[in-house]
Design a protein around this motif. Structure first.
Motif, short mmCIF file in Angstrom:
data_model
loop_
_atom_site.label_atom_id
_atom_site.label_comp_id
_atom_site.label_asym_id
_atom_site.label_seq_id
_atom_site.Cartn_x
_atom_site.Cartn_y
_atom_site.Cartn_z
N LEU A 106 0.96 -1.11 -0.02
CA LEU A 106 0.10 -0.04 -0.08
C LEU A 106 0.71 1.20 0.02
CD1 LEU A 106 -2.86 0.77 0.25
CD2 LEU A 106 -2.28 1.34 2.77
N MET A 107 1.99 0.76 0.63
CA MET A 107 2.22 2.16 1.01
C MET A 107 3.54 2.82 -0.57
SD MET A 107 1.56 4.20 3.22
CE MET A 107 2.24 5.20 3.87
N GLU A 108 4.24 1.69 -0.66
CA GLU A 108 4.88 2.15 -2.46
C GLU A 108 3.53 2.69 -3.81
OE1 GLU A 108 8.41 -2.02 -1.20
OE2 GLU A 108 6.37 -2.48 -1.99
N LEU A 109 2.62 1.64 -3.05
CA LEU A 109 2.23 2.59 -4.27
C LEU A 109 1.69 3.31 -4.02
CD1 LEU A 109 -0.52 1.91 -6.59
CD2 LEU A 109 -1.95 0.76 -5.30
N LYS A 110 1.23 4.22 -2.69
CA LYS A 110 1.68 5.87 -2.32
C LYS A 110 1.79 6.33 -2.86
CE LYS A 110 0.25 8.85 1.31
NZ LYS A 110 2.02 10.00 1.19
N LEU A 111 3.23 6.18 -2.69
CA LEU A 111 4.66 7.07 -3.39
C LEU A 111 4.41 6.50 -4.66
CD1 LEU A 111 7.02 7.82 -2.99
CD2 LEU A 111 8.99 5.77 -3.41
N MET A 112 4.17 5.41 -5.66
CA MET A 112 3.70 5.49 -7.04
C MET A 112 3.24 5.98 -7.56
SD MET A 112 2.59 2.20 -9.80
CE MET A 112 4.32 1.20 -8.98
N MET A 113 1.53 6.88 -6.75
CA MET A 113 0.90 7.42 -7.30
C MET A 113 1.12 9.15 -6.65
SD MET A 113 -1.40 4.75 -8.78
CE MET A 113 -2.12 6.51 -9.57
N GLU A 114 2.12 9.23 -6.37
CA GLU A 114 2.10 10.45 -6.29
C GLU A 114 3.26 10.61 -7.10
OE1 GLU A 114 3.93 10.63 -2.14
OE2 GLU A 114 2.12 10.31 -1.01
N LYS A 115 4.49 9.99 -7.26
CA LYS A 115 5.60 10.01 -8.70
C LYS A 115 4.82 10.48 -9.56
CE LYS A 115 9.20 9.48 -6.31
NZ LYS A 115 10.55 10.93 -5.77
N LEU A 116 4.32 9.24 -9.69
CA LEU A 116 2.76 9.62 -11.06
C LEU A 116 2.40 11.02 -11.63
CD1 LEU A 116 1.97 5.90 -11.73
CD2 LEU A 116 3.87 7.30 -13.05
N GLY A 117 2.33 12.02 -10.10
CA GLY A 117 1.31 13.42 -10.04
C GLY A 117 -0.34 12.97 -10.45
N ALA A 118 -0.53 11.57 -9.55
CA ALA A 118 -1.82 11.01 -9.17
C ALA A 118 -1.93 10.73 -8.18
CB ALA A 118 -2.55 10.52 -10.01
N PRO A 119 -1.57 11.66 -7.08
CA PRO A 119 -1.77 10.93 -5.46
C PRO A 119 -3.42 10.63 -5.65
CG PRO A 119 -1.77 13.23 -5.36
CD PRO A 119 -1.55 13.26 -6.85
N GLN A 120 -3.48 9.29 -4.16
CA GLN A 120 -5.26 9.18 -3.85
C GLN A 120 -5.08 9.22 -2.68
OE1 GLN A 120 -6.64 7.11 -6.77
NE2 GLN A 120 -5.40 8.48 -7.67
N THR A 121 -6.28 8.94 -2.29
CA THR A 121 -6.29 8.69 -0.40
C THR A 121 -6.59 7.03 -0.16
OG1 THR A 121 -8.60 8.20 -0.80
CG2 THR A 121 -8.70 10.35 -0.54
N HIS A 122 -6.02 6.95 0.38
CA HIS A 122 -6.01 5.52 1.15
C HIS A 122 -6.99 4.90 0.94
CE1 HIS A 122 -4.24 2.90 4.71
NE2 HIS A 122 -5.20 2.00 4.74
#
Length: 233
Positions: A106-122
């Protein structure tokens, strides 16, 4: 939350068993073969549901035993992708698998989406994993990661899906043709070139690339030896 969900499922199972028992009682007056078939189906469904619920409970409690994974070959299972595309996806997967355990949690996916410029909620991240989480372990294996692009190419993801956003922003060329258009793209490509010849061509290209790199290394070593000998004379 997980305990409440499990309790609801257990309650539902009890209701199913109760209704199954009622059906079985009504079936006593029916022919023996039909009653026996209905009883077997009820027992089979109950056993399967019970096993799934127990497995889910063990996962939630952290007591689940790891299952032996079947041999997975991405090149044969995901034939719509070329070897280069799969290698690109593998590089991306490894980039964000910071724990180097073969999974994106979950945390690695969170970082991935932030790096892609599309942060997500938990909750959004959990729903993303849930869409392709076939073994219910709450994280993405490489096969499940490939399923994201497979579903995107087949047009099986909703427009507001976080997974669709991931596929679009990944810079992997499987999404360049568009989501639903990608399906037609792969079908046309398959018609123009058979899977076997495409696979062989890609392997040959990789072998040629390795030979070229080896030749370059040999030339560099030879040049270094010449330079070294000039200084030692």
């Amino acid at each position: 939350m997980a305990s409440e969900e499990l309790a609801q499922k257990l309650q539902r199972r009890l209701q199913l068993e109760a209704s199954g028992a009622a059906v079985e009682g009504e079936a006593e007056a029916a022919p023996g073969a039909a009653a026996e078939e209905r009883s077997c189906l009820t027992a089979s469904a109950g056993a399967e549901l019970s096993a799934k619920l127990c497995r889910r409970h063990d996962i939630n409690e952290g007591a689940a035993q790891p299952r032996r994974a079947a041999v997975f070959n991405p090149y044969t299972e995901f034939k719509e992708f070329s070897r280069r595309q799969i290698k690109d996806m593998e590089r991306m997967f490894r980039l964000y698998d910071s724990g180097r355990d073969g999974y994106i949690d979950l945390m690695e996916l969170k970082l991935m989406m932030e790096k892609l410029g599309a942060p997500q909620t938990h909750l959004g991240l959990k729903n993303m994993i849930k869409e392709v989480d076939e073994d219910f372990d709450g994280k993405l294996s490489f096969r499940e990661f490939l399923l994201i692009f497979h579903k995107a190419a087949a047009g099986e993801l909703e427009e507001d899906s976080g997974l669709l956003t991931l596929a679009k922003l990944s810079e992997i060329d499987v999404s360049i043709e568009g989501v639903k258009g990608a399906k037609n793209f792969f079908e046309a490509k398959a018609q123009a070139l058979s899977s076997a010849s495409k696979f062989e061509a890609e392997i040959k290209a990789e072998q040629d690339e390795r030979k070229r790199e080896e030749e370059e290394r040999k030339h560099r070593r030879a040049a270094f030896r010449e330079l070294k000998s000039a200084f030692t004379q």
